[in-house]
Design an enzyme around this catalytic site. Structure first.
Site, PDB file in Angstrom:
ATOM      1  N   ALA A  12       0.832  -1.209   0.000  1.00  0.00           N
ATOM      2  CA  ALA A  12       0.000   0.000   0.000  1.00  0.00           C
ATOM      3  C   ALA A  12       0.863   1.255   0.000  1.00  0.00           C
ATOM      4  CB  ALA A  12      -0.936  -0.007   1.211  1.00  0.00           C
ATOM      5  N   THR A  91      11.474  -2.560  -3.574  1.00  0.00           N
ATOM      6  CA  THR A  91      12.657  -3.274  -4.081  1.00  0.00           C
ATOM      7  C   THR A  91      13.867  -2.359  -3.935  1.00  0.00           C
ATOM      8  OG1 THR A  91      12.133  -2.548  -6.332  1.00  0.00           O
ATOM      9  CG2 THR A  91      11.395  -4.752  -5.690  1.00  0.00           C
ATOM     10  N   GLU A 161       4.998   0.286 -13.586  1.00  0.00           N
ATOM     11  CA  GLU A 161       4.355   1.603 -13.502  1.00  0.00           C
ATOM     12  C   GLU A 161       5.288   2.655 -14.072  1.00  0.00           C
ATOM     13  OE1 GLU A 161       5.610   4.042 -11.418  1.00  0.00           O
ATOM     14  OE2 GLU A 161       7.130   2.823 -10.429  1.00  0.00           O
ATOM     15  N   GLU A 165       5.820  11.199  -9.378  1.00  0.00           N
ATOM     16  CA  GLU A 165       5.202  11.714  -8.173  1.00  0.00           C
ATOM     17  C   GLU A 165       4.884  13.191  -8.337  1.00  0.00           C
ATOM     18  OE1 GLU A 165       6.803  10.553  -4.354  1.00  0.00           O
ATOM     19  OE2 GLU A 165       7.816   8.838  -5.287  1.00  0.00           O
ATOM     20  N   LYS A 220      11.283  -0.651 -18.302  1.00  0.00           N
ATOM     21  CA  LYS A 220      11.120   0.214 -17.129  1.00  0.00           C
ATOM     22  C   LYS A 220      12.470   0.753 -16.669  1.00  0.00           C
ATOM     23  CE  LYS A 220       9.650   2.015 -13.275  1.00  0.00           C
ATOM     24  NZ  LYS A 220       8.957   3.313 -13.260  1.00  0.00           N
ATOM     25  N   ALA A 222      15.201   1.024 -18.446  1.00  0.00           N
ATOM     26  CA  ALA A 222      15.755   1.896 -19.490  1.00  0.00           C
ATOM     27  C   ALA A 222      15.094   3.268 -19.474  1.00  0.00           C
ATOM     28  CB  ALA A 222      15.589   1.243 -20.856  1.00  0.00           C
ATOM     29  N   ASN A 224      13.713   4.934 -16.924  1.00  0.00           N
ATOM     30  CA  ASN A 224      14.211   5.740 -15.805  1.00  0.00           C
ATOM     31  C   ASN A 224      15.667   6.141 -16.003  1.00  0.00           C
ATOM     32  OD1 ASN A 224      11.850   5.934 -14.381  1.00  0.00           O
ATOM     33  ND2 ASN A 224      12.283   4.231 -13.006  1.00  0.00           N
ATOM     34  N   SER A 269      19.334  21.585 -12.035  1.00  0.00           N
ATOM     35  CA  SER A 269      18.887  21.471 -10.648  1.00  0.00           C
ATOM     36  C   SER A 269      20.051  21.026  -9.781  1.00  0.00           C
ATOM     37  CB  SER A 269      17.742  20.461 -10.559  1.00  0.00           C
ATOM     38  OG  SER A 269      18.224  19.147 -10.833  1.00  0.00           O
ATOM     39  N   CYS A 276      13.212   6.004  -7.465  1.00  0.00           N
ATOM     40  CA  CYS A 276      13.425   5.192  -8.662  1.00  0.00           C
ATOM     41  C   CYS A 276      14.732   5.442  -9.405  1.00  0.00           C
ATOM     42  CB  CYS A 276      12.253   5.396  -9.632  1.00  0.00           C
ATOM     43  SG  CYS A 276      10.688   4.719  -9.055  1.00  0.00           S
ATOM     44  N   PHE A 277      15.040   6.710  -9.697  1.00  0.00           N
ATOM     45  CA  PHE A 277      16.112   6.981 -10.650  1.00  0.00           C
ATOM     46  C   PHE A 277      17.448   6.375 -10.219  1.00  0.00           C
ATOM     47  CE2 PHE A 277      14.279  10.979 -12.912  1.00  0.00           C
ATOM     48  CZ  PHE A 277      13.274  10.182 -13.431  1.00  0.00           C
ATOM     49  N   ARG A 346      12.649  10.300  -0.264  1.00  0.00           N
ATOM     50  CA  ARG A 346      13.631   9.261  -0.565  1.00  0.00           C
ATOM     51  C   ARG A 346      14.672   9.760  -1.569  1.00  0.00           C
ATOM     52  NH1 ARG A 346       9.620   4.360  -1.907  1.00  0.00           N
ATOM     53  NH2 ARG A 346       8.470   6.126  -2.784  1.00  0.00           N
TER      54      ARG A 346
END
Length: 459
Positions: A12, A91, A161, A165, A220, A222, A224, A269, A276-277, A346
């Site tokens: 969740a 993960t 996915e 965000e 997925k 590739a 990111n 930035s 993820c990245f 994160r």
């Protein structure tokens, strides 16, 4: 064709919660149950204060919750009733043993697979939603085949996915594409079509892509990696711009107008963050090394190295503008989430900027509109950030309730997250229409997310 009427999602978190909320919202005839071992998280999903902040998500959840959307802790019952099971567990990067610091830790994926096969019966489609390394589905299949029962048939799919965000609700309602991978056997293709039928209730067919399992998993990673590469590329150019006097925003605009390149992800930035990245690029590096492709591994490792360099460079410029010492100086740090419109911290660059400032014994005053105080303290108290966390964080870190409190009498203002309320025009209106809301020192170095990042301004 097999029809999916009940969906169970294990996990969740940032993926499982929003994804299944949108499925329930768009498919009122399908019962969707999101389960998690974390009792507090499930209680939050069932409350008026959701465990994650995402624009528009609360309204979606409230429209379906208790009707065809349920958040429960009874994992086994939800698995037994479901036709389709999404695995949406964490993960993280493995921090021990072989592959430490690069490989994905699949212990939660394995635990889910073993639990599914132990309590299931009949026919079920098990789908990877978590970002996993290539051929993780094969590991799940091996667990299923080793524990198979006469009355049980399980098909494994990959359905990664592609959420950002801050815009997850729109990403789910209007996706660029939906990717589904599975076996090229008749049984595998039937499972793929069953999942396609769920998405086809609101996603145009030409945006639903079907592949084999391995292509889906690698796509997925590739995707990111390419996005992270874009950020590191423009950040590397920002360093060159500062050295030559060029304006990186003007350069990015000129480059982005080339239709072959495009303008997205060309905003300089202090470095990318999020769950993820970095994790996925490191996973890709480890995969290349394992497959004896060292040149490819080195290429993608440079994306991470450039991100780390940009963070250090930004912190160094702050110290340089404070006469090479930040000791006992008040630094206002605005924004702690890794990007605006989310409370997720994160791998946020703000954590690492804070670390460098704390190492210099600066008094860091932090404000973020969506990140709770407890989360900020937890992130900064991690041993990798503050070795003597109990002393350093309590002495040098102050969590503020608004930006003006953080900036009051600050020696420098550091804007780390691009929240709208931190924009110059927003602050300017408040200052023009009211009294000066804070009293900084006579000349304040102000550090913005946009380049050129460092310049002194009179306030």
């Amino acid at each position: 064709m097999f029809e999916i009427k009940k969906i169970c999602c294990i996990g969740a978190g940032y993926v499982g919660g929003p994804t299944c909320s949108i499925i329930a919202h768009m498919c009122p005839e399908i019962r969707v149950t999101v389960v998690d071992m974390n009792q507090a998280r499930i209680e939050a999903w069932n409350s008026n204060t959701l465990p994650i902040y995402e624009p528009g998500l609360k309204e979606v959840v409230e429209s379906c919750r208790g009707k065809n959307l349920f958040f429960l802790t009874d994992i086994d019952a939800a698995i037994q009733e479901a036709d389709l099971i999404f695995i949406s567990v964490n993960t993280p990067t493995k921090m021990y043993g072989m592959g430490k610091g690069r490989a994905a830790d699949l212990k939660y994926i394995e635990s889910c697979a073993r639990r599914i096969v132990a309590v299931s019966n009949g026919y079920k489609i098990v789908t990877e939603k978590s970002t996993v390394p290539v051929r993780a589905a094969e590991s799940i299949r091996r667990i299923f085949h080793s524990n198979i029962k006469p009355d049980l048939t399980l098909q494994v799919l990959s359905n990664p996915e592609f959420l950002a965000e801050g815009t997850a609700v729109n990403n789910l309602k209007n996706p660029d594409r939906v990717l589904i991978g599975g076996d090229e056997t008749p049984e595998g293709q039937e499972a793929i079509q069953a999942l396609c039928a769920v998405y086809e209730r609101w996603v145009p067919k030409d945006k639903i892509i079907t592949t084999n399992t391995w292509s889906s998993e690698l796509s997925k990673l590739a995707a990111n990696a390419f996005l992270a590469q874009r950020i590191s590329s423009i950040n590397s150019i920002s360093a060159l711009c500062e050295a030559t006097g060029a304006d990186v925003e003007e350069v990015a605009r000129a480059v982005g107008m080339d239709q072959r390149i495009g303008s997205k992800f060309l905003k300089a930035s202090i470095g990318f963050g999020g769950s993820c990245f970095q994790k996925d690029v490191l996973n890709l590096v480890y995969l290349c090394e394992a497959l004896n492709l060292p040149e490819v591994a080195q290429y993608w490792q440079q994306v991470i190295d450039m991100n780390d360099f940009q963070r250090r460079r930004f912190a160094s410029r702050i110290i340089d503008c404070l006469f090479n010492t930040a000791t006992d100086k008040k630094i206002a740090l605005l924004g702690f989430a890794f990007k605006k419109d989310t409370g997720d911290t994160r791998e946020s660059s703000s954590i690492y900027i804070s670390k460098y400032l704390l190492d210099e014994r600066a008094n860091v005053h932090i404000y973020d509109p969506k990140v709770p105080k407890e989360q900020i303290i937890q992130d900064l108290s991690h041993p990798s950030i503050s070795p003597d966390a109990s002393d350093q964080v309590s002495r040098l870190v102050t969590i503020c309730t608004d930006a003006y409190e953080a900036c009051d009498r600050a020696h420098a203002i550091v804007i780390c997250t691009e929240w709208d309320e931190f924009k110059v025009e927003t602050i300017g209106k408040k200052i023009t229409g009211q009294r000066l809301p804070f009293t900084p020192t006579a000349e304040v170095p102000k550090f913005r997310l946009q380049e050129p990042p460092l310049k002194k301004v009179k306030v």
